[in-house]
Design a protein around this motif. Structure first.
Motif, short mmCIF file in Angstrom:
data_model
loop_
_atom_site.label_atom_id
_atom_site.label_comp_id
_atom_site.label_asym_id
_atom_site.label_seq_id
_atom_site.Cartn_x
_atom_site.Cartn_y
_atom_site.Cartn_z
N PHE A 1 54.20 -88.39 -53.06
CA PHE A 1 55.40 -87.71 -53.53
C PHE A 1 56.52 -88.73 -53.62
N GLN A 2 57.54 -88.37 -54.39
CA GLN A 2 58.72 -89.21 -54.50
C GLN A 2 59.94 -88.31 -54.43
N PHE A 3 60.86 -88.65 -53.57
CA PHE A 3 62.10 -87.90 -53.40
C PHE A 3 63.17 -88.51 -54.30
N GLU A 4 64.03 -87.65 -54.83
CA GLU A 4 65.09 -88.12 -55.71
C GLU A 4 66.36 -87.30 -55.51
N LEU A 5 67.45 -87.98 -55.34
CA LEU A 5 68.76 -87.32 -55.36
C LEU A 5 69.15 -87.17 -56.83
N ILE A 6 69.46 -85.96 -57.24
CA ILE A 6 69.91 -85.75 -58.61
C ILE A 6 71.44 -85.77 -58.65
N ASN A 7 72.04 -85.03 -57.72
CA ASN A 7 73.48 -84.91 -57.66
C ASN A 7 73.86 -84.54 -56.24
N SER A 8 75.04 -84.92 -55.84
CA SER A 8 75.55 -84.47 -54.55
C SER A 8 77.04 -84.77 -54.49
N ASP A 9 77.68 -84.13 -53.56
CA ASP A 9 79.12 -84.29 -53.39
C ASP A 9 79.42 -84.23 -51.90
N LEU A 10 80.16 -85.20 -51.42
CA LEU A 10 80.43 -85.28 -49.98
C LEU A 10 81.31 -84.15 -49.48
N ASP B 1 81.48 -80.97 -51.29
CA ASP B 1 81.05 -79.68 -51.85
C ASP B 1 79.52 -79.60 -51.80
N LYS B 2 79.02 -78.99 -50.75
CA LYS B 2 77.57 -78.90 -50.53
C LYS B 2 76.87 -78.18 -51.68
N SER B 3 77.55 -77.25 -52.34
CA SER B 3 76.92 -76.48 -53.42
C SER B 3 76.49 -77.35 -54.60
N LYS B 4 77.01 -78.57 -54.69
CA LYS B 4 76.65 -79.47 -55.79
C LYS B 4 75.44 -80.35 -55.45
N HIS B 5 74.94 -80.22 -54.24
CA HIS B 5 73.79 -81.02 -53.82
C HIS B 5 72.54 -80.52 -54.55
N GLN B 6 71.87 -81.43 -55.23
CA GLN B 6 70.66 -81.10 -55.99
C GLN B 6 69.69 -82.26 -55.84
N ILE B 7 68.44 -81.91 -55.51
CA ILE B 7 67.42 -82.92 -55.28
C ILE B 7 66.15 -82.55 -56.06
N ALA B 8 65.25 -83.51 -56.14
CA ALA B 8 63.93 -83.26 -56.71
C ALA B 8 62.89 -83.91 -55.82
N VAL B 9 61.76 -83.23 -55.68
CA VAL B 9 60.60 -83.83 -55.03
C VAL B 9 59.50 -83.81 -56.08
N ASN B 10 59.03 -84.99 -56.44
CA ASN B 10 57.99 -85.13 -57.46
C ASN B 10 56.65 -85.31 -56.75
#
Length: 177
Positions: free
Chosen positions: A99-108, A110-119
């Motif tokens: 698997f590979q983890f990826e940060l797509i978006n985040s904000d220090l 505003d937690k609601s903007k945190h978006q990740i992907a696990v491939n």
């Protein structure tokens, strides 16, 4: 038709709208780890978003790897079974080998903007055919000369793709000089 071995990749995107327990745990812990690790690349707190840190701070692309440690334990809980992907009978059968983890978006701030992907990349599968919107696959270790091979029909769906195709080299190409 020659045997074709394929691997599938499933890109699981997790954000603030996640409803499954596993997804929520991964999302929460990856956000906490992002906030912790981002301090190393943003000592003056001058950048707020992952994108800004990535753009302005050298080496910040390492955040993907550094934050991935927070989700490794959760991925191990899956027992090498690819989440969310089932065959047409509703069975979860796909095994992943990496698997590979990826940060797509985040904000220090505003937690609601945190978006990740696990491939998730599957173990090799034997691809027999495509019927409509379904891949007909079997375990790669299944004997291709057997009278009966147990198969799965995997529906093609968003975020699931054929990651690689491996076709055995023919004897003619091996003898070409």
């Amino acid at each position: 038709m020659p045997d074709r071995l394929i691997t599938l990749c499933y890109r699981k995107i997790i954000d603030a709208t996640a409803t499954r327990s596993w997804d929520q745990l991964v999302w929460n812990d990856s956000y906490a780890e992002f906030r912790l690790q981002a301090q190393n690349f943003n000592p003056g707190q001058q950048y707020r978003s992952f994108g800004e840190i990535l753009h302005f701070m050298p080496g910040a692309e390492r955040l993907h790897f550094l934050v991935s440690g927070a989700v490794t334990g959760y991925v191990q809980q899956l027992n090498e079974r690819m989440p969310d992907i089932t065959d047409n009978l509703g069975r979860q059968f796909l095994r992943f080998k990496r698997f590979q983890f990826e940060l797509i978006n985040s904000d220090l701030q505003d937690k609601s903007k945190h978006q990740i992907a696990v491939n998730f990349v599957s173990e090799p599968l034997r691809w027999h055919d495509t019927v409509g919107a379904f891949l007909v696959v079997s375990e790669a270790s299944a004997a291709s000369d057997a009278d009966e091979i147990l198969t799965h029909l995997v529906p093609l769906q968003p975020f699931l793709s054929i990651y690689s195709i491996l076709t055995p080299a023919s004897d003619d190409s091996a003898n070409a000089g």
